[in-house]
Write an enzyme that holds these catalytic residues in place. Sequence first.
Site, PDB file in Angstrom:
ATOM      1  CG  ASP A   1      -6.705  -1.623  -1.708  1.00  0.00           C
ATOM      2  OD1 ASP A   1      -6.968  -2.833  -1.874  1.00  0.00           O
ATOM      3  OD2 ASP A   1      -5.771  -1.224  -0.977  1.00  0.00           O
TER       4      ASP A   1
ATOM      5  CG  ASP B   1      -1.964  -1.079   1.200  1.00  0.00           C
ATOM      6  OD1 ASP B   1      -2.498  -1.350   0.108  1.00  0.00           O
ATOM      7  OD2 ASP B   1      -2.259  -1.651   2.258  1.00  0.00           O
TER       8      ASP B   1
END
Length: 189
Positions: free
Chosen positions: A166, A148
């Site tokens: 995401d 991330d």
Amino acid sequence: MSRDVPRHPTASPTNDAGHQPGQPSEHHPKPAPRLGHWLTLALLLIVLDQVTKLYFDSAYTYGQRVNVLPIFDFTLMYNRGAAFSFLASEGGWQRWFFTVLGIVAAIVIVWMLRRHTAQPRFSLALTLILSGALGNVIDRVAYGHVIDFLLFYWKDWYYPAFNVADICITCGAVLLVLDEVLRARKSRR
């Protein structure tokens, strides 16, 4: 002597190659994208996701943050769980659980895409979810965690760091809800 051959009432004239001249008409709308188009889009999104993850994983050290806006930083974080780090602190079984879950979801989505290619909004939603699910599956298999790098916050409040996969999953889910609402509204008319 030539005879006129009766035509089907919805048939339109064709040129020598058997194609209709000009733009699609109301009788012959533009053909819907095929499964291959949706899978190509998913592949492009997966590549974008993986390229961005590889960049941040190589250019940043774990936990490093670079401020971009007063509410947004680039960072490098690893998530061993699912959304919002769900089950991230477990002993490792979650890696394979979420991997299998992502693969099963991808198989179901491809099956649904094959059946609904003529519904562009629905198919786009499925394609977005497919690309996001597979993008994160690749991370879990290759690294044991999801990379991330996008971090939004306000003062002391932080939204969990996330990535392109995401974003695809979230946009796809929103589009699925929108598609259902619009279809329900259309059927009531």
